[in-house]
Design an enzyme around this catalytic site. Structure first.
Site, PDB file in Angstrom:
ATOM      1  N   ASP A  97       0.993  -1.120  -0.060  1.00  0.00           N
ATOM      2  CA  ASP A  97       0.091   0.069  -0.025  1.00  0.00           C
ATOM      3  C   ASP A  97       0.849   1.400   0.001  1.00  0.00           C
ATOM      4  O   ASP A  97       1.936   1.346   0.480  1.00  0.00           O
ATOM      5  CB  ASP A  97      -0.891  -0.134   1.189  1.00  0.00           C
ATOM      6  CG  ASP A  97      -2.112   0.826   0.903  1.00  0.00           C
ATOM      7  OD1 ASP A  97      -2.488   1.458   0.050  1.00  0.00           O
ATOM      8  OD2 ASP A  97      -2.801   1.229   1.985  1.00  0.00           O
ATOM      9  N   ASN A 155     -11.303  -2.666  -5.057  1.00  0.00           N
ATOM     10  CA  ASN A 155     -10.448  -1.720  -5.944  1.00  0.00           C
ATOM     11  C   ASN A 155     -11.291  -1.273  -7.219  1.00  0.00           C
ATOM     12  O   ASN A 155     -10.912  -0.401  -7.841  1.00  0.00           O
ATOM     13  CB  ASN A 155      -9.028  -2.175  -6.249  1.00  0.00           C
ATOM     14  CG  ASN A 155      -8.103  -1.872  -4.853  1.00  0.00           C
ATOM     15  OD1 ASN A 155      -7.087  -2.973  -4.747  1.00  0.00           O
ATOM     16  ND2 ASN A 155      -8.365  -0.850  -4.143  1.00  0.00           N
TER      17      ASN A 155
END
Ligand code: IPE
Ligand code: IPE
Ligand code: MG
Length: 255
Positions: free
Chosen positions: A27, A75
């Site tokens: 991330d 996502n």
């Protein structure tokens, strides 16, 4: 390609105390790019070097499994252009780097839904999995269109169908569930790493992390590398995993 420097583990790490399975939530790509005044996609691109250096570190350390979160079932909520970029980027990675992983003895496995992945990417995934199916040094599992809840819901669906075919409900135990996850041979996660100063799981490997040690680092994914992995292994080696038992054998006064 000859193996460069097998087991180049820093001397303060105990080769016998290395975890079997490390999972990483990669991330912080967008923030890395933003801090440099670049578009988000440049951050995703910069994550490639981080991933491959981390794979080298994982090979040096002798991990059996490395699982990385590349795209979650959530996502898809991102702008269409970013989703398209990420899908094409994954395809390009597979085309450019699968052979190198094969030469390093790395078996590539994808976990997650395939039905929503563009066909041209799906084809490359299949090719990479076929190419590396016999590689045994380490498994690199890539979680793409992966969600932990989705994975568990599918396992429940499969088992429900088997019950309808006559399987006794009592035979639905932990092993039966584990065997119906995307990779039936995936061991439990020993160490879960998340980069970029976020302290959450984001629907990653919910079943497999039941007893994982958690390591959170502020480093943004594009700045991660084998040394950051070794640092996480160092922290891991300082932990005492108890699995619900008592820390040390305590003499029993009744005996
Ligand atoms: C991780 O980086 C990559 C994916 C989720 C695909 P992000 O894109 O989430 O980066 P941040 O969190 O916005 O910085
Ligand atoms: C988790 O990162 C998914 C991946 C790294 C692929 P996100 O950036 O999507 O997670 P949230 O939205 O911050 O929880
Ligand atoms: Mg993020």
């Amino acid at each position: 390609m000859p193996s460069r420097n097998p087991r180049a583990l820093p001397p303060d790490l105990d080769p016998k105390g290395v975890p079997d399975h490390v999972a990483i939530v990669m991330d912080g790509n967008g923030r890395w790019a933003g801090a440099k005044g670049l578009p988000r996609n440049k951050g995703h691109e910069a994550g490639e070097a981080a991933l491959f250096d981390t794979v080298e570190g994982a090979l040096d350390a002798g991990l059996s499994w490395l699982t990385v979160y590349a795209f979650s079932t959530e996502n898809w909520r991102r702008p269409a252009a970013e989703v398209r970029f990420l899908m094409n980027f994954n395809e390009s990675l597979l085309v450019r780097r699968s052979h190198e992983l094969h030469e390093r003895g790395v078996r590539i496995r994808f976990i997650g839904r395939r039905d929503r992945i563009p066909p041209h990417v799906r084809r490359r995934i299949q090719e990479a999995e076929d190419l590396t199916a016999g590689d045994t040094r380490m498994t690199l599992a890539v979680a793409l269109d992966y969600g932990g809840r989705d994975e568990l819901a599918r396992a429940v669906q499969a088992l429900a169908a088997e019950v309808r075919e006559g399987r006794g409900p009592r035979r639905i135990d932990e092993r039966a569930i584990a065997r119906r996850l995307w990779a039936a041979d995936m061991p439990d996660v020993d160490l879960l790493i998340r980069t970029s100063n976020e302290y959450r799981i984001s629907n990653f490997l919910l079943w497999q992390i039941a007893y994982a040690e958690l390591h959170f680092t502020p480093v943004l994914w594009p700045d991660f590398n084998r040394h950051e992995l070794f640092e996480a292994l160092r922290v891991y080696q300082g932990r005492h995993r108890r699995f619900g038992a008592v820390p040390d054998p305590v003499p029993d006064p009744a005996r």
